[in-house]
Write an enzyme that holds these catalytic residues in place. Structure first.
Site, short mmCIF file in Angstrom:
data_model
loop_
_atom_site.label_atom_id
_atom_site.label_comp_id
_atom_site.label_asym_id
_atom_site.label_seq_id
_atom_site.Cartn_x
_atom_site.Cartn_y
_atom_site.Cartn_z
N HIS A 14 0.85 -1.19 0.00
CA HIS A 14 0.00 0.00 0.00
C HIS A 14 0.89 1.25 0.00
CE1 HIS A 14 -2.38 -3.27 1.67
NE2 HIS A 14 -3.47 -2.62 1.34
N HIS B 208 -4.09 2.91 -3.53
CA HIS B 208 -4.32 2.50 -2.14
C HIS B 208 -3.62 1.19 -1.81
CE1 HIS B 208 -6.32 0.79 1.37
NE2 HIS B 208 -6.79 1.98 1.65
N GLU C 282 -18.10 -4.80 23.97
CA GLU C 282 -17.26 -5.99 24.06
C GLU C 282 -16.03 -5.89 23.15
OE1 GLU C 282 -21.44 -7.32 25.08
OE2 GLU C 282 -20.52 -6.16 23.45
N HIS D 108 -28.56 -16.68 23.63
CA HIS D 108 -27.52 -16.42 24.62
C HIS D 108 -26.78 -17.69 25.05
CE1 HIS D 108 -29.27 -12.51 24.68
NE2 HIS D 108 -28.57 -12.10 25.73
#
Length: 649
Positions: A11, A246, A395, A457
């Site tokens: 890159h 890029h 999280e 869950h």
């Protein structure tokens, strides 16, 4: 340009646009000593947009780190120290492994939090021995990723004033202009988070960059974001400001045109004029002077506050406090059945007074995960020394910040959530394993034993997924006694990250008077109980299912079948043992049954082709957990029947 061109991959665009910023930051502001990359009070620099790694490799070479020009020539090649994205531990001066966008940003926030907390603990009037900034660079892609929102909000909330970021606003992504999918007002966004925001409208204006960094450094009360408007592949006459530059080499012809366009009169590839190298290498003298001044201050501090200095050195040196194991709790059985998450909470609280480096919290589930240090406040912008960190419902951000804290040093960070949500933080866990970081994940509500909350869950595939990560250690203890040993292993026996996988439901304490001691956990798997004589079948289980194995052993014995029960809380620790030990636990030629209320994938290598795995290849259900176990075949009877089928052929 030369490195990417020689590698035929990479890159080039972002490093070309960011080169002026890199020069100003590294030569004028960054507090670092290239001759001592691990000097503790150095400023931390994180390149979150890791695809732009030729920027940092160039700066490491130019400023005098132990990275030769030949290594830059071997960019992205086998065995080189210049991989396609920065890797901590491979390249000197690279603070953290980055590449998956947003991860470096999260690591930087964790580093800044660690600095703030350690400074609050250790510094004394006139002695700011822990005093450094954390700098990071993010791209458009970093700011699109959801983790960036999580950690930017967290950093603003805690007012981490020594955190300074640069947004490389080149308006180009791989697919084309950012306008295809992105129209955020980054300045207003970060202002809303509580950050100080500045802008440099010309990324090539060295003095404007210098002033912006000075301003951010003096801010102090808020984290800072400096938006730098750059041109991707600056100087390339045909590919500047295009997506083509890029993630692909410019091409030999375009490289030559770019050099000509930039006024670079040297024809040799990788040529560094003596004048330029001399200018960059001023960082060697500057770094030595800065470290020497700090060493002088630290010597005075150590004389004035010897006990504090000794504690700081212990923690920086990753040495556990003497006698810490004596503080581990024991469970006698008088407590009755105990959820392993509750036992884990008792371990945390028993160790907290003697192990100040053990710091963490949860993603808004401190009560449910039993990760709260009792009688302690929570970390806030007014008090960084508190023991409990409320990461909020973040999280993924929590995982990245835990890694940043571990990389900073001085802490053993832990973070808790439900096992099902380990999926939300998996990229951060994976990078922690790649770096071998001492991070402890407290994953509770580990199975269908979660019960009424239902299949959304109840984790099924998560254990196998975590076990599939190289360098990751997963420990699922069977009772309170093994939970204590799991923490002992996580803190002292295991080098890298550890996932402690714990029950919501209460499980009976195994009577260790009649079976093996729980310390066998340190070897991953051990013979928990035999029925006397040569076993006809081996029953292997982890976690709450060990109780089923013990019950099946008794039922089989009544029918004349001798069974061995093996508790195997950690496949990784067991696999690391020598062949002799493994064979003593799992004798060759004796059929095996493995039991775990999760996907069976992990266990086929343990039971072999002729063995049986009692596991889950479906989602759970909403019901009281005992009913779910019964309905889905996790019973003593089912285990005994499976064992008989193997014994009887």
């Amino acid at each position: 340009m030369d490195a990417v061109e020689r590698a035929k991959s990479g890159h080039p665009g972002a490093p070309m646009g960011l080169a002026p910023l890199g020069y100003v930051l590294w030569s004028r502001h960054l507090k670092h000593n290239p001759r001592n990359p691990d000097w503790f009070n150095r400023d931390r620099f994180v390149l979150s947009c890791g695809h732009a790694c030729m920027l940092i490799y160039s700066m490491l070479y130019l400023t005098g780190y132990e990275l030769s020009l030949d290594e830059l020539k071997n960019f992205r090649q086998w065995g080189s120290r210049t991989p396609g994205h920065p890797e901590h531990g491979l390249t000197p001066g690279v603070e953290t492994t980055t590449g998956p966008l947003g991860q470096g940003f999260a690591n930087a926030v964790g580093m800044a939090l660690a600095e703030a907390r350690l400074a609050s603990e250790m510094n004394r009037p006139g002695y700011d021995v822990v005093d450094h900034h954390t700098y990071f660079i993010v791209s458009d892609g970093d700011l699109m990723e959801g983790i960036s929102h999580e950690v930017a909000s967290f950093a603003g909330h805690l007012k981490l004033g020594k955190l300074i970021g640069f947004y490389d606003n080149n308006r180009i992504t791989i697919d084309g202009p950012t306008s295809l999918a992105y129209s955020d007002d980054a300045a207003r966004r970060f202002e809303a988070y509580g950050w100080y925001v500045d802008r440099v409208e010309d990324g090539n204006d060295l003095e404007a960059l210098d002033r912006a960094i000075e301003s951010a450094s003096s801010e102090g009360e808020r984290p800072s974001l400096i938006i730098v408007d750059t041109h991707i592949a600056y100087g390339s006459p045909n590919k500047q400001d295009t997506a083509e530059s890029h993630g692909a080499p410019l091409g030999a012809e375009e490289v030559a045109l770019a050099k000509q366009n930039l006024g670079w009169d040297y024809t040799d590839d990788f040529y560094v004029p003596d004048e330029a190298l001399k200018e960059w290498r001023r960082c060697l003298q500057r770094g030595a002077e800065v470290e020497a001044a700090h060493s002088e201050l630290y010597a005075e501090f150590k004389q004035e506050y010897p006990a504090v200095a000794a504690e700081l050195e212990r923690r920086i040196g990753c040495k556990l406090p003497p006698g810490w194991e004596e503080k581990l709790p024991s469970f006698s059985g008088h407590e009755g059945a105990v959820a392993t998450r509750a036992a884990s909470g008792k371990v945390i609280n028993a160790l907290a007074p003697v192990m100040p480096e053990l710091v963490g919290g949860s993603a808004d589930l401190s009560g449910s995960t039993s990760t709260l240090v009792q009688d302690s406040k929570h970390v806030s912008s007014d008090d960084y020394t508190a023991r409990n960190i409320h990461f909020g419902v973040r999280e993924h951000g929590m995982g990245g910040m835990l890694s940043g804290m571990a990389r900073h040093g001085g802490f053993i960070p832990y973070g808790g959530t439900f096992l099902i949500f380990s999926d939300y933080m998996r990229p951060s866990i994976r990078l922690a394993a790649m770096m071998g970081l001492k991070v402890i994940y407290v994953f509770t509500h580990d199975s269908i034993g979660l019960g009424e909350d239902g299949p959304t869950h109840q984790p099924v595939e998560q254990l196998s997924a975590l076990r599939a990560i190289p360098n990751m250690t997963v420990i699922r203890p069977s009772d309170a006694g093994e939970t204590v040993e799991a923490w002992r292993a996580a803190l002292s026996a295991v080098k890298g990250p550890v996932a402690l996988v714990l029950t919501r439901q209460k499980v009976p304490l195994i009577d260790r008077r009649s079976v093996a001691n729980a310390s066998g956990l340190l070897r991953g798997g051990y013979v928990l109980a035999d029925s006397g004589g040569e076993p006809a079948v081996v029953l292997i289980a982890s976690g709450s299912e060990v109780e089923l194995a013990l019950g099946a052993r008794d039922e089989l014995f009544e029918g004349g079948v001798v069974a061995r029960v093996v508790s195997m809380p950690s496949l990784e620790l067991f696999t690391a043992q020598d062949e002799g030990y493994r064979s003593s636990v799992l004798p060759q030629g004796i059929p095996r049954v493995a039991i775990e209320a999760a996907h069976p994938m992990s266990w086929y290598r343990v039971v072999g082709e002729q063995g049986i795995v009692i596991g889950l290849e479906r989602f759970g259900a909403s019901s009281p957990y005992k009913t779910i176990y019964e309905e889905l075949g996790f019973t003593v009877k089912a285990v005994a029947e499976a064992a008989r089928s193997l014994v009887n052929g």
